[in-house]
Design a protein around this motif. Structure first.
Motif, PDB file in Angstrom:
ATOM      1  N   GLY A   9       6.782  29.508   8.004  1.00  0.00           N
ATOM      2  CA  GLY A   9       6.129  30.210   8.876  1.00  0.00           C
ATOM      3  C   GLY A   9       5.840  29.558  10.377  1.00  0.00           C
ATOM      4  N   GLY A  10       4.217  30.338  10.451  1.00  0.00           N
ATOM      5  CA  GLY A  10       4.112  28.945  11.506  1.00  0.00           C
ATOM      6  C   GLY A  10       4.960  29.819  13.472  1.00  0.00           C
ATOM      7  N   ASN A  11       4.777  29.427  14.291  1.00  0.00           N
ATOM      8  CA  ASN A  11       5.917  28.922  15.326  1.00  0.00           C
ATOM      9  C   ASN A  11       6.704  28.151  15.129  1.00  0.00           C
ATOM     10  N   ILE A  12       8.220  28.348  15.628  1.00  0.00           N
ATOM     11  CA  ILE A  12       9.138  27.762  16.295  1.00  0.00           C
ATOM     12  C   ILE A  12       9.049  27.681  17.162  1.00  0.00           C
ATOM     13  N   VAL A  13       9.629  26.332  17.924  1.00  0.00           N
ATOM     14  CA  VAL A  13      10.662  25.994  19.166  1.00  0.00           C
ATOM     15  C   VAL A  13      11.550  25.452  18.752  1.00  0.00           C
ATOM     16  N   VAL A  14      12.828  25.598  19.357  1.00  0.00           N
ATOM     17  CA  VAL A  14      14.392  25.604  19.468  1.00  0.00           C
ATOM     18  C   VAL A  14      14.242  24.104  20.368  1.00  0.00           C
ATOM     19  N   VAL A  15      14.482  22.973  19.958  1.00  0.00           N
ATOM     20  CA  VAL A  15      14.951  21.832  21.617  1.00  0.00           C
ATOM     21  C   VAL A  15      16.228  21.678  20.988  1.00  0.00           C
ATOM     22  N   ILE A  72      12.569  22.165  25.238  1.00  0.00           N
ATOM     23  CA  ILE A  72      11.977  23.581  24.577  1.00  0.00           C
ATOM     24  C   ILE A  72      13.207  24.450  24.942  1.00  0.00           C
ATOM     25  N   SER A  73      14.566  24.477  24.829  1.00  0.00           N
ATOM     26  CA  SER A  73      15.685  24.940  25.105  1.00  0.00           C
ATOM     27  C   SER A  73      16.204  26.505  24.866  1.00  0.00           C
ATOM     28  N   GLY A  74      15.221  27.128  24.862  1.00  0.00           N
ATOM     29  CA  GLY A  74      15.412  28.357  24.889  1.00  0.00           C
ATOM     30  C   GLY A  74      15.016  29.691  23.391  1.00  0.00           C
ATOM     31  N   ARG A  75      14.810  29.189  22.731  1.00  0.00           N
ATOM     32  CA  ARG A  75      14.722  29.937  21.577  1.00  0.00           C
ATOM     33  C   ARG A  75      13.476  30.197  20.701  1.00  0.00           C
ATOM     34  N   TYR A  76      12.326  30.341  20.535  1.00  0.00           N
ATOM     35  CA  TYR A  76      10.769  31.108  19.807  1.00  0.00           C
ATOM     36  C   TYR A  76      10.912  31.699  18.607  1.00  0.00           C
ATOM     37  N   ILE A  77      10.531  30.973  17.663  1.00  0.00           N
ATOM     38  CA  ILE A  77      10.033  31.964  17.051  1.00  0.00           C
ATOM     39  C   ILE A  77       8.012  31.908  17.647  1.00  0.00           C
ATOM     40  N   ALA A 102       8.966  21.947  16.134  1.00  0.00           N
ATOM     41  CA  ALA A 102      10.475  21.985  16.944  1.00  0.00           C
ATOM     42  C   ALA A 102      11.104  21.991  15.546  1.00  0.00           C
ATOM     43  N   LEU A 103      12.357  22.897  16.381  1.00  0.00           N
ATOM     44  CA  LEU A 103      13.491  22.756  15.616  1.00  0.00           C
ATOM     45  C   LEU A 103      14.912  21.610  16.560  1.00  0.00           C
TER      46      LEU A 103
END
Ligand code: G1P
Length: 300
Positions: free
Chosen positions: A154-160, A208-213, A250-251
């Motif tokens: 859940g929460g917020n996800i930031v692709v890295v 941070i490479s450009g995909r977020y939830i 961060a994923l």
């Protein structure tokens, strides 16, 4: 867990790093082998279950709306000539009615401002942000990996991903805490982030490479319209504000990223996508090999 149904695609940037190519063709319509960059990115969104794409466009970018609309004359001509396969390719990217919205960002005030422009269309549900100049080639699709992480924590996800040596200062950089269970150790709680840190001050090499939830509360943080790096309203700064009250993970996604806002990145993407094209890969490989051996230049 509320499903992620909508994606915001900020496309209003001037494309300064790739001018003059992006002078009359919006940067995100530049070609990646057999179709525009945006076609690949929308396919990634669909593979992640996105049902509604919200483009944040600027002046002179009507071509994006036209690309995702019927081309009656072109389609009629192709049909009359019996060019069925090409006709199908031309129609393949068309949205279902109502699946796409276009919002005009009237002033180029930054990525955070662009995302804020989508607030009324997003409403009160988690949503994805896709920066289309970052082309991500992955299986499952990069955004699908982020959605899977969102389903889990859940929460917020930031692709890295790790920045190339010496380049971290060009991006948003994250700091990490504990690693979450599953995801092969690639999902970790975020403890901080900074947009374009001065060289030598980067808290890590993960950018941070450009995909977020993101959760819709981000719009409250964005509403402050505070200026950050480069005098722009930065999404990273708003996320940092939200980090005080919400979880961010961060994923590190598995796949290859091509920065298509830059001529060399766009070239890399073109070659990579040519090499895996279902019917043209062989011919493309031969052409590139000949060029690299100097052979292809002989008759020039
Ligand atoms: C934006 C984001 C930055 C991110 C980058 C990825 O920066 O602000 O956090 O790392 O995209 O491309 P921009 O490229 O717009 O300067």
């Amino acid at each position: 867990m509320t499903r992620v149904r909508k994606a915001v695609l900020p496309v209003a940037g001037l494309g300064t790093r790739i001018l003059p190519a992006a002078k009359t063709t919006p940067k995100n319509l530049l070609n990646v082998f057999d179709r525009p960059l945006l076609s690949h990115v929308v396919a990634e969104g669909r593979a992640a279950g996105i049902e509604h794409f919200i483009f944040i466009v600027g002046r002179g970018q009507g071509g994006i709306e036209d690309y995702f609309d019927r081309g009656y004359e072109l389609e009629a001509e192709l049909a009359a000539k019996g060019k069925t396969e090409i006709l199908e390719a031309v129609r393949a990217d068309l949205p279902r009615p109502g699946e796409m919205s276009f919002v005009r960002q009237m002033s180029p005030l930054g990525l955070g401002h662009a995302v804020w422009c989508a607030r009324d269309l997003i409403g009160d549900e988690p949503f994805a942000v896709m920066l289309p100049d970052m082309l991500m080639d992955a299986t499952p699709a990069a955004l699908a990996q982020a959605v899977e992480a969102h389903d889990a924590v859940g929460g917020n996800i930031v692709v890295v991903e790790p920045a190339p040596p010496g380049e971290a200062h060009k991006y948003g950089i994250v700091s990490l805490g504990g690693v979450a269970e599953g995801f092969g150790g690639r999902l970790a709680a975020m403890t901080g982030m900074v947009e374009k840190p001065p060289p030598g001050t980067e808290p890590s090499n993960l950018f941070i490479s450009g995909r977020y939830i993101l959760q819709p509360r981000i719009f409250e943080a964005l509403a402050a319209h505070e200026r950050g790096a480069g005098g722009e309203i930065q999404l990273t700064d708003a996320m940092l504000r939200l980090l005080k009250s919400q979880e961010f993970h961060a994923l590190r996604y598995e796949g290859a990223t091509y920065d298509c806002g830059d001529p060399v990145g766009l070239l890399r993407a073109n070659v990579a996508y040519a090499m895996k094209h279902p019917t043209l890969a062989g011919a493309a490989r031969e052409a590139v090999t000949r060029l690299l051996s100097g052979d292809g230049l002989a008759g020039h």
